[in-house]
Design a protein around this motif. Structure first.
Motif, PDB file in Angstrom:
ATOM      1  N   PHE A   1       0.828  -1.037   0.020  1.00  0.00           N
ATOM      2  CA  PHE A   1      -0.012   0.066   0.037  1.00  0.00           C
ATOM      3  C   PHE A   1       0.898   1.170  -0.085  1.00  0.00           C
ATOM      4  O   PHE A   1       1.545   1.493   0.982  1.00  0.00           O
ATOM      5  N   ILE A   2       0.679   2.101  -0.965  1.00  0.00           N
ATOM      6  CA  ILE A   2       1.511   3.416  -1.062  1.00  0.00           C
ATOM      7  C   ILE A   2       0.684   4.473  -1.420  1.00  0.00           C
ATOM      8  O   ILE A   2      -0.434   4.320  -1.595  1.00  0.00           O
ATOM      9  N   ASP A   3       1.163   5.763  -1.130  1.00  0.00           N
ATOM     10  CA  ASP A   3       0.305   7.071  -1.428  1.00  0.00           C
ATOM     11  C   ASP A   3      -0.908   6.652  -0.736  1.00  0.00           C
ATOM     12  O   ASP A   3      -2.343   6.892  -1.118  1.00  0.00           O
ATOM     13  N   ASN A   4      -0.947   6.694   0.853  1.00  0.00           N
ATOM     14  CA  ASN A   4      -2.222   6.468   1.791  1.00  0.00           C
ATOM     15  C   ASN A   4      -2.638   7.838   2.416  1.00  0.00           C
ATOM     16  O   ASN A   4      -3.474   7.337   3.356  1.00  0.00           O
ATOM     17  N   ALA A   5      -2.312   8.865   1.801  1.00  0.00           N
ATOM     18  CA  ALA A   5      -2.754  10.182   2.448  1.00  0.00           C
ATOM     19  C   ALA A   5      -4.480  10.071   2.739  1.00  0.00           C
ATOM     20  O   ALA A   5      -4.939  10.472   3.706  1.00  0.00           O
ATOM     21  N   GLY A   6      -5.029   9.775   1.785  1.00  0.00           N
ATOM     22  CA  GLY A   6      -6.672   9.583   1.869  1.00  0.00           C
ATOM     23  C   GLY A   6      -7.303  10.851   1.975  1.00  0.00           C
ATOM     24  O   GLY A   6      -6.572  11.896   1.613  1.00  0.00           O
ATOM     25  N   ARG A   7      -8.420  10.731   2.644  1.00  0.00           N
ATOM     26  CA  ARG A   7      -8.998  12.056   2.797  1.00  0.00           C
ATOM     27  C   ARG A   7      -9.649  12.068   4.196  1.00  0.00           C
ATOM     28  O   ARG A   7     -10.727  11.584   4.488  1.00  0.00           O
ATOM     29  N   PRO A   8      -9.018  12.824   5.204  1.00  0.00           N
ATOM     30  CA  PRO A   8      -9.661  12.689   6.369  1.00  0.00           C
ATOM     31  C   PRO A   8     -10.755  13.646   6.559  1.00  0.00           C
ATOM     32  O   PRO A   8     -11.681  13.150   7.755  1.00  0.00           O
ATOM     33  N   GLN A   9     -11.261  14.400   5.698  1.00  0.00           N
ATOM     34  CA  GLN A   9     -12.281  15.372   6.152  1.00  0.00           C
ATOM     35  C   GLN A   9     -13.300  14.895   5.038  1.00  0.00           C
ATOM     36  O   GLN A   9     -14.325  15.954   4.907  1.00  0.00           O
TER      37      GLN A   9
END
Length: 405
Positions: free
Chosen positions: A312-320
């Motif tokens: 799994f890479i680039d896992n920043a996602g969307r917290p909001q």
């Protein structure tokens, strides 16, 4: 009466002294007082103070409570970096986290087509000059490199700890750090906190320059066909991503749903109505949702050393990302989930375990205001977890036992 003559007095005194000399001696008397206790033993010889101190040093120091009784009911903790560490972080995780957070930057390389992403070579504290490769590529092949990403990608550090708490173990170690190396541009050394992710030296990339962020080329329709329940665990060898079993896609779907990462399974934002500012709208990707045959998966990566395990890479996602727009397309075709992860979601301890894990990253912890500052974000993750559990229950989905780490 006349006083006695001096000669007579002298004779009398001499006779008195002779009588006293011949008297018997008095009976002997004890020089010690009687013991206060009737059970007192015989008197002991005196011990020099220096000898007494030496004797005390040989005695073991008694514990107030035996070690095994100090924390009944708690799982065992490994001691590392001067504090107890949670059991979901391996010794290898801790070693890589230490390298990322404390390693000296010894080289830098721009990553093409990735903006502010910088790959850096790191020298561990205490490494001798001869133990470090002379070339940046050599450093990375030895596992001494990291990717410095944008300040807005700090969510990747939370994603790493979530991955470990859930027992998925598919993401790469990540820490938050401030940089001061003269090798880096000022935008990297201006005091801003950035995530740095360990660089896996054996990630498998396609040779196609336009699709090098995948280990295999996989379209949405092919992916859904692979997930059909009547298909074998591993599809035909000539199919794309044939070495990746169903269980890996289940782990990925669970992870991406909790973080609302769309870039891998739904980079076109087909599973929700995106805002005009979303990259998928600005890059006109959302329009392709009308034709599923054009949809492809991105960042589907494995390591050459473990071709059946996703990375799994680039896992920043969307917290909001708002709850009313949660992307359930990420779960489409998934009919089972890993048992250990589901058990953690059901336990009610997801937030507390994440706090326990995140506390090890002091830079992130302090920048977010500690537990109080992180709790709103963790409540969002926990709320998504409860929605996922309800989805599993409503669709009567199964759980499967996890493979060894």
């Amino acid at each position: 009466m006349k006083p006695a003559a001096p000669a007579a007095v002298g004779v009398l005194l001499a006779l008195a002294l002779l009588a006293l000399i011949h008297l018997p001696p008095p009976p002997p008397r004890s020089l010690l007082p009687l013991p206060a206790s009737p059970r007192a033993g015989p008197p002991r010889a005196a011990v020099p103070a220096s000898a007494a101190r030496a004797y005390r040093r040989r005695l073991p120091v008694p514990r107030t409570r035996p070690r095994q009784e100090r924390a009944p009911g708690r799982s065992r903790r490994r001691r590392g970096a001067g504090r107890d560490t949670p059991p979901w972080l391996s010794a290898d995780d801790l070693q890589k986290m230490w390298l990322l957070s404390r390693g000296q930057v010894v080289s830098k390389t721009r990553v093409p087509a990735h903006g502010q992403v910088m790959r850096v070579g790191l020298r561990a504290v205490g490494d001798a000059e001869g133990d470090v490769s002379a070339s940046p590529e050599g450093d990375c092949q030895d596992g001494r490199c990291g990717l410095i990403k944008r300040p807005g990608d700090l969510y990747e550090v939370l994603a790493f700890h979530l991955d470990r708490v859930l027992g998925l173990n598919r993401s790469l170690p990540a820490v938050a750090r401030r940089f001061s190396s003269r090798l880096l541009p000022y935008s990297y050394t201006n005091g801003a906190l950035r995530p740095i992710i360990w660089w896996a030296p054996d990630l498998q990339h396609l040779e196609d320059a336009s699709n090098d962020q995948n280990s295999c080329a996989l379209g949405w329709l092919q992916y859904q066909e692979m997930l059909q329940p009547r298909r074998p665990t591993v599809v035909a060898r000539d199919a794309p991503c044939s070495s990746i079993p169903h269980s890996e896609w289940s782990r990925l779907a669970l992870f991406d749903f909790l973080l609302q990462v769309h870039d891998r399974l739904d980079r076109y934002c087909c599973g929700f109505q995106p805002d005009p500012s979303e990259p998928c709208v600005e890059e006109m990707l959302h329009e392709k949702c009308r034709n599923p045959a054009e949809l492809v998966l991105v960042h589907i990566l494995v390591r050459r050393s473990a071709p059946s395990r996703l990375v799994f890479i680039d896992n920043a996602g969307r917290p909001q990302h708002p709850e009313e727009k949660l992307n359930f397309r990420l779960l489409q075709g998934i009919d089972s989930f890993p048992a250990a992860a589901v058990a953690t979601l059901r336990s009610g301890r997801l937030q507390s375990r994440l706090l326990e894990s995140l506390r090890l990253d002091r830079e992130l912890w302090e920048s977010q205001g500690g537990a109080e500052g992180l709790k709103p974000l963790l409540r969002t993750i926990d709320r998504r977890a409860q929605i996922l559990l309800r989805h599993i229950q409503e669709h009567n989905l199964e759980v499967f036992e996890d493979s060894p780490r």
